[in-house]
Design a protein around this motif. Structure first.
Motif, PDB file in Angstrom:
ATOM      1  N   THR A   1      76.018  61.551  11.679  1.00 28.12           N
ATOM      2  CA  THR A   1      76.057  60.151  12.122  1.00 28.12           C
ATOM      3  C   THR A   1      75.725  60.048  13.605  1.00 28.12           C
ATOM      4  O   THR A   1      74.999  59.153  14.027  1.00 28.12           O
ATOM      5  N   GLU A   2      76.251  60.986  14.401  1.00 29.69           N
ATOM      6  CA  GLU A   2      75.932  60.985  15.841  1.00 29.69           C
ATOM      7  C   GLU A   2      74.444  61.203  16.066  1.00 29.69           C
ATOM      8  O   GLU A   2      73.845  60.591  16.949  1.00 29.69           O
TER       9      GLU A   2
ATOM     10  N   ARG B   1      68.816  55.998  16.645  1.00 27.09           N
ATOM     11  CA  ARG B   1      68.815  54.530  16.624  1.00 27.09           C
ATOM     12  C   ARG B   1      68.760  53.967  18.037  1.00 27.09           C
ATOM     13  O   ARG B   1      67.988  53.050  18.322  1.00 27.09           O
TER      14      ARG B   1
ATOM     15  N   VAL C   1      72.430  60.710  23.932  1.00 29.79           N
ATOM     16  CA  VAL C   1      72.435  59.252  24.014  1.00 29.79           C
ATOM     17  C   VAL C   1      72.473  58.869  25.485  1.00 29.79           C
ATOM     18  O   VAL C   1      73.331  59.342  26.233  1.00 29.79           O
TER      19      VAL C   1
ATOM     20  N   VAL D   1      74.435  49.712  16.622  1.00 33.91           N
ATOM     21  CA  VAL D   1      75.093  50.631  17.544  1.00 33.91           C
ATOM     22  C   VAL D   1      76.598  50.670  17.305  1.00 33.91           C
ATOM     23  O   VAL D   1      77.183  51.740  17.100  1.00 33.91           O
ATOM     24  N   GLU D   2      77.241  49.501  17.301  1.00 35.48           N
ATOM     25  CA  GLU D   2      78.694  49.452  17.114  1.00 35.48           C
ATOM     26  C   GLU D   2      79.088  50.042  15.760  1.00 35.48           C
ATOM     27  O   GLU D   2      80.080  50.741  15.635  1.00 35.48           O
ATOM     28  N   ARG D   3      78.262  49.779  14.751  1.00 31.51           N
ATOM     29  CA  ARG D   3      78.527  50.314  13.411  1.00 31.51           C
ATOM     30  C   ARG D   3      78.523  51.841  13.425  1.00 31.51           C
ATOM     31  O   ARG D   3      79.389  52.493  12.843  1.00 31.51           O
ATOM     32  N   TYR D   4      77.545  52.433  14.097  1.00 36.94           N
ATOM     33  CA  TYR D   4      77.476  53.890  14.177  1.00 36.94           C
ATOM     34  C   TYR D   4      78.644  54.467  14.966  1.00 36.94           C
ATOM     35  O   TYR D   4      79.180  55.518  14.617  1.00 36.94           O
ATOM     36  N   ILE D   5      79.045  53.796  16.021  1.00 32.03           N
ATOM     37  CA  ILE D   5      80.171  54.285  16.826  1.00 32.03           C
ATOM     38  C   ILE D   5      81.450  54.308  15.977  1.00 32.03           C
ATOM     39  O   ILE D   5      82.179  55.299  15.960  1.00 32.03           O
TER      40      ILE D   5
ATOM     41  N   THR E   1      81.237  57.021  13.256  1.00 34.82           N
ATOM     42  CA  THR E   1      81.415  58.350  13.840  1.00 34.82           C
ATOM     43  C   THR E   1      82.879  58.613  14.159  1.00 34.82           C
ATOM     44  O   THR E   1      83.427  59.666  13.814  1.00 34.82           O
TER      45      THR E   1
ATOM     46  N   ASP F   1      72.015  60.400  13.941  1.00 33.00           N
ATOM     47  CA  ASP F   1      71.372  59.142  13.544  1.00 33.00           C
ATOM     48  C   ASP F   1      71.579  58.064  14.600  1.00 33.00           C
ATOM     49  O   ASP F   1      70.671  57.277  14.892  1.00 33.00           O
ATOM     50  N   TYR F   2      72.775  58.039  15.177  1.00 33.70           N
ATOM     51  CA  TYR F   2      73.110  57.077  16.224  1.00 33.70           C
ATOM     52  C   TYR F   2      72.203  57.262  17.437  1.00 33.70           C
ATOM     53  O   TYR F   2      71.658  56.303  17.979  1.00 33.70           O
TER      54      TYR F   2
END
Length: 193
Positions: free
Chosen positions: A178-179, A185, A100, A120-124, A127, A181-182
């Motif tokens: 998730t990381e 994204r 990232v 972005v915030e949702r993935y953080i 995770t 996918d993040y």
């Protein structure tokens, strides 16, 4: 006057989001540790811990302790996985290769704050929540193994130990997924700009 009301609502919304994030990331993992402590208390100490908490009305102090335990879970996994770079080796074995560009995050936020917060915030948060849950399950697994070798055998307790072992692996794999996918994204959002 309407502008002041909108700003006040925005501030309340931000405070609520921050509180919700703290609960998801730290309090949930503290609760997982507490559940294991109560299971041990039930099987080996006749629920004396639960009775003590109830008779002394310690709900708020317990909630604070659970939050702090969640913080410890995050620090514990950071120390044994990230600081030692073991997580990089595990990700290489799992073929999760992602990076990232964190320098692009402020720019993405400035361009489209709603899109940033939504994706972005949702993935953080997701995770971090899975990371601390994996850490909590791992801590419980260690504690349970010690208890199993030092206390009387209960098959139900062995079953919870297996559940925590499975939870450790499952939440860790979900974290790395998730990381990944993040990172995808972030890269797609960068490409769209």
């Amino acid at each position: 006057n309407t502008l002041n009301m909108d700003k006040a609502i925005e501030q309340v919304f931000k405070a609520f989001n921050h509180l919700a994030r703290e609960i998801q990331v730290y309090l949930f993992s503290g609760v997982v540790i507490a559940v294991n402590a109560l299971i041990i208390d039930y099987f080996y100490y006749n629920s004396t811990l639960l009775a003590f908490i109830q008779t002394h009305n310690l709900t708020i102090p317990v909630a604070i302790v659970l939050y702090l335990i969640g913080q410890f879970c995050m620090a514990f996994f950071y120390t044994i996985l990230e600081w030692t770079k073991v997580d990089k080796k595990i990700n290489k074995i799992l073929k999760f290769a992602y990076s990232v560009d964190s320098k692009s995050l402020p720019k993405l936020y400035r361009i489209n704050p709603e899109l940033y917060l939504h994706f972005v915030e949702r993935y953080i948060i997701l995770t971090m929540m899975r990371w601390t849950l994996s850490a909590a399950c791992f801590i419980n697994l260690i504690i349970d193994i010690i208890v199993i070798f030092n206390k009387d055998f209960h098959w139900q307790f062995l079953l919870t130990t297996i559940v925590f072992g499975t939870g450790t692996i499952t939440f860790y794999l979900l974290t790395t997924r998730t990381e990944n996918d993040y990172a995808d994204r972030i890269n797609s959002l960068k490409d769209d700009q």
